[in-house]
Every structure is written in C-alpha cells, then in structure tokens.
Write an enzyme that holds these catalytic residues in place. Structure first.
Site, short mmCIF file in Angstrom:
data_model
loop_
_atom_site.label_atom_id
_atom_site.label_comp_id
_atom_site.label_asym_id
_atom_site.label_seq_id
_atom_site.Cartn_x
_atom_site.Cartn_y
_atom_site.Cartn_z
N ASN A 11 24.85 30.46 4.14
CA ASN A 11 25.91 30.38 5.27
C ASN A 11 25.35 29.58 6.54
OD1 ASN A 11 27.91 32.08 4.22
ND2 ASN A 11 26.39 33.72 3.73
N ILE A 14 19.75 29.02 8.83
CA ILE A 14 18.62 28.11 8.25
C ILE A 14 18.50 27.53 6.93
CG2 ILE A 14 16.09 27.55 8.70
CD1 ILE A 14 16.41 29.82 11.02
N GLY A 15 18.49 28.69 5.97
CA GLY A 15 18.24 28.65 4.68
C GLY A 15 19.53 27.73 3.98
N SER A 153 7.89 34.08 11.73
CA SER A 153 8.48 34.16 13.07
C SER A 153 7.51 34.44 14.24
CB SER A 153 9.49 35.22 13.24
OG SER A 153 9.87 35.38 14.60
N TYR A 181 9.92 44.72 13.38
CA TYR A 181 10.37 43.18 12.71
C TYR A 181 9.22 42.36 13.00
CZ TYR A 181 12.44 38.49 12.97
OH TYR A 181 12.79 37.11 12.58
N1 LIG Z 1 17.33 32.48 13.75
C1 LIG Z 1 16.13 32.71 14.73
O1 LIG Z 1 15.94 32.48 15.71
C2 LIG Z 1 14.89 32.97 13.81
C3 LIG Z 1 13.43 32.79 14.52
C4 LIG Z 1 12.56 32.87 13.90
C5 LIG Z 1 12.62 33.29 12.48
N2 LIG Z 1 13.46 33.31 11.79
C6 LIG Z 1 13.57 33.59 10.46
O2 LIG Z 1 14.34 32.59 9.84
C7 LIG Z 1 14.92 33.26 8.34
C8 LIG Z 1 16.17 32.89 8.13
O3 LIG Z 1 17.09 33.43 9.27
P1 LIG Z 1 18.25 33.02 9.96
O4 LIG Z 1 18.33 32.93 11.36
O5 LIG Z 1 18.90 31.68 9.12
O6 LIG Z 1 19.39 34.10 9.89
P2 LIG Z 1 20.52 34.37 8.82
O7 LIG Z 1 21.62 33.56 9.02
O8 LIG Z 1 21.22 36.12 9.02
O9 LIG Z 1 20.15 34.40 7.38
C9 LIG Z 1 19.33 35.18 6.79
C10 LIG Z 1 19.68 35.40 5.07
O10 LIG Z 1 18.97 36.18 4.64
C11 LIG Z 1 19.72 36.70 3.79
N3 LIG Z 1 19.35 37.98 3.55
C12 LIG Z 1 19.55 39.35 4.42
N4 LIG Z 1 19.20 40.39 3.76
C13 LIG Z 1 19.12 40.17 2.49
C14 LIG Z 1 19.20 40.69 1.28
N5 LIG Z 1 18.76 42.10 1.29
N6 LIG Z 1 18.78 40.12 -0.03
C15 LIG Z 1 18.90 38.86 0.08
N7 LIG Z 1 19.25 37.87 1.02
C16 LIG Z 1 19.28 38.56 2.23
C17 LIG Z 1 21.23 36.63 4.25
O11 LIG Z 1 22.10 36.73 2.97
P3 LIG Z 1 23.55 36.72 3.12
O12 LIG Z 1 24.37 35.67 3.39
O13 LIG Z 1 24.25 37.67 2.19
O14 LIG Z 1 23.91 37.89 4.35
C18 LIG Z 1 21.25 35.35 5.15
O15 LIG Z 1 21.83 34.42 4.03
C19 LIG Z 1 14.43 34.63 8.67
O16 LIG Z 1 13.49 35.06 7.70
C20 LIG Z 1 14.30 34.88 10.02
O17 LIG Z 1 13.51 36.08 10.22
C21 LIG Z 1 14.87 33.14 12.37
#
Ligand SMILES: NC(=O)c1ccc[n+]([C@@H]2O[C@H](COP(=O)([O-])OP(=O)(O)OC[C@H]3O[C@@H](n4cnc5c(N)ncnc54)[C@H](OP(=O)(O)O)[C@@H]3O)[C@@H](O)[C@H]2O)c1
Length: 312
Positions: A11, A14-15, A153, A181
């Site tokens: 979606n 980042i991934g 993080s 967290y």
């Molecule tokens: N955004 C930031 O500012 C930030 C800062 C520091 C670190 N991070 C880290 O970066 C990583 C990616 O985060 P993001 O910001 O890209 O957030 P995001 O848009 O919410 O993406 C997180 C992804 O994790 C998946 N996920 C959540 N729960 C899950 C589960 N139970 N089983 C399998 N997949 C699951 C979600 O899947 P669905 O598509 O099914 O919901 C989503 O695709 C995370 O580890 C986060 O802690 C983010």
C-alpha cells in the site's frame, strides 16, 4: 540477478516503495502480506509503474516484460499464520537471499493477540524473530551475500528496557503506547546486534534502520490518539514528513548496495550510520533480551533451530 525477498508489506507505504524498486532492479519479490486483496492491488500497481519507468528509460531497472512479484499470506499477529508462512516457504524449496522485516504497527491501544502477547510486541518483534530463526538455515545455503534488514525506528529512544515487562499485563487503561511501541523497536535493534555477533564472517549480514518520519498509513494504528494525529498534521504542514520513497531509500540501499556485502551490525538513519541509544547498544542487555525471547518463544522455536541460531 534474481533473488526472493520476503516480508515486504504493501500500500501507500515504505514497504510498497522498497518492494517495487527492488523488484524493478530484477529481484523476485515475495510480498508477505496479511491481505491478498491489498497485495494483489499493490502488485498490479507496481507492474503499471514499472511500464512507466521503462518508458522513461530510468537507469538501473531491468529490461524484462514484467517485474517478478508473488504474494504469500502472512499475518504477523498470529503465530499460526507465521507457522503456515514458514512451512509454505520451506516447502517451495526456493532460496532466500534477502529478508526485509518491514511490516509494523505503531502506538496501538492495549490489545492482546490470540497467542497472548501485546500486539505491537508480537507484530513488530516476536513474529519477525520466529521467521528469521526458521528461515536462517535456508539463507545459510542461498549464496554468498544474503541480508536481513530490520525496519526499526528512532521511537526506540522513548522507552526503557525492562526484560520483565516485555509482555504488558497491567491495567489496560494505564498502558503506555509510546513506551511499548518504542520497546518493540528497541528489541529489533538489540536483536540485530545479537544476530550480528552470531553471523559475523558468515554469508549473512544483518542490519536495522530508521526510515525517518514518513507520511504513510501507519496512523491507522492510532486514529483515536488525537495528540499524535495532531503532531503528524503539524509535521506535515511544516514540511517535516518524508515521502514513502524517501523512507524506502535506506531499505533499498541495505538490500541492493553491492558495497554493503558482508557489512552488518549497523543501525542506519536514512542512508547514514545512525546512533541508537546506549541501551540499544548495551551487549549485556542485548543478550538478556535474546535469552528471554527464546524462552518466550520456546513453543515456536524448537531446540535444533536454537542451536542453529547460536552456530558460527
Ligand atoms: N512512517 C513512519 O514515520 C515510520 C517511522 C519509523 C519507523 N517506521 C516503521 O516502518 C515500517 C513500515 O511502516 P509504514 O510507515 O510504511 O506503515 P504502514 O503504511 O502502516 O505500513 C505497514 C505495513 O505493515 C503491515 N502490517 C501491519 N500489521 C500486520 C500484520 N499483523 N501482519 C502483516 N502485515 C502487517 C500493513 O499491512 P496492511 O496493508 O494489511 O495494513 C502495512 O502494509 C514499520 O515497521 C514502522 O514501524 C515508520
């Protein structure tokens, strides 16, 4: 080069960007996601964006007709699902060169999973730990440059390490989301150091990183947390939020940069070596966490796999 990559999630996040660019550079990317529908939607979108990049003649991307993407189901909040994913991956007989543990949830209110663990602890840390433990033997025989990337993080700075409080069992109303967290992200960095010590000199390197403050869908986890959604809004207005592709760059770098072959034990902040807290770097505490984690996961990680983790 063709290498499967696992545990990317999809979606506007980042991934998605990391999986897309690694696939566009020629890797076979396995999107390990909990929703088949969302994963397939993302895979279709990536194929479309690949055609656009090809038309623009973007350097570094491959010249194949399509990118190689596959979906595998994985819900990190369920050990049953993690077990099924591991079994499915093992029985595919394929190699595994890179494992990116990116999926995560943030600042959730208190909730326990069906396995009895606080949800951020299980999704962000324990389930990835199980996957790494079980897939490591495959990585050991998958080639000379295999890599594990743990997306952590800087939120790890907000917590204190207390091995006896890994799984919250107090009053749900007193649950501190920032603390838990942060703890889940701290454990990932400490795990990275423990694994680096055990894997140094092997064909597998392990690193962790902070992607920056990135505008993604992560706020879904804390829609009820007004203070945080407000702070995010301010950061966005002030232009302090990165885009998902900027947030994905350190992951892409850790996965494909040939100069990083064999380089492990690093906490990256963006593309630079970052400093994690003194607590995260404390070797004694890291080893305490390692032992406690194996104890918590004794039903998921059998003795022979633990022996394999300790080898080298
Ligand atoms: N955004 C930031 O500012 C930030 C800062 C520091 C670190 N991070 C880290 O970066 C990583 C990616 O985060 P993001 O910001 O890209 O957030 P995001 O848009 O919410 O993406 C997180 C992804 O994790 C998946 N996920 C959540 N729960 C899950 C589960 N139970 N089983 C399998 N997949 C699951 C979600 O899947 P669905 O598509 O099914 O919901 C989503 O695709 C995370 O580890 C986060 O802690 C983010």
């Amino acid at each position: 080069m063709s290498y499967p990559v696992s545990c990317f999630s999809v979606n506007v996040c980042i991934g998605y960007e990391a999986a897309k660019w690694v696939a566009m550079m020629g890797a076979t990317v396995i999107m390990a996601c909990r929703s088949k529908e969302r994963a397939e939607e993302a895979m279709q979108k990536i194929q479309g964006e690949f055609q656009v990049e090809q038309e623009k003649k973007t350097p570094v991307i491959c010249d194949t007709e399509n990118v190689s993407l596959e979906f595998m189901e994985l819900d990190l909040s369920s050990f049953t699902s993690v077990r099924s994913f591991i079994e499915a991956f093992k029985s595919s007989g394929r190699a595994l060169h890179v494992l990116v543990c990116n999926a995560g949830v943030a600042l959730m209110p208190f909730k326990t999973t069906e396995d009895g663990f606080e949800v951020m602890l299980q999704v962000n840390y324990l389930s990835h730990f199980i996957m790494i433990a079980h897939l490591l033997p495959i990585m050991r025989r998958s080639g000379e440059d295999c890599r594990i990337v743990l997306v952590s993080s800087d939120a790890h700075r907000t917590c204190n390490f207390d091995v006896n409080k890994m799984n919250y069992s107090g009053d749900p109303k007193k649950f501190k989301r920032w603390d838990y967290y942060g703890k889940s992200k701290l454990y990932q960095i400490m795990q990275m150091h423990c694994m680096h010590r055990r894997l140094e000199g092997s064909n597998i390197s392990v690193n962790s990183l902070h992607p920056g403050l990135v505008e993604t869908e992560i706020s879904r986890s804390y829609q009820d947390y007004r203070l945080m959604t407000g702070l995010n809004w301010i950061a966005k207005v002030l232009g302090q939020m990165k885009t998902p592709i900027d947030g994905a760059l350190p992951i892409i770098n850790a996965v494909v940069n040939p100069g990083l072959k064999g380089v492990g034990g690093v906490y990256y902040k963006s593309l630079e070596h970052g400093y994690s807290t003194a607590e995260a770097r404390n070797e004694t505490k890291q080893e305490v966490l390692w032992k406690k984690t194996l104890q918590l996961l004794k039903n998921e990680i059998p003795a022979e796999i633990i022996l394999g983790l300790e080898k080298e």
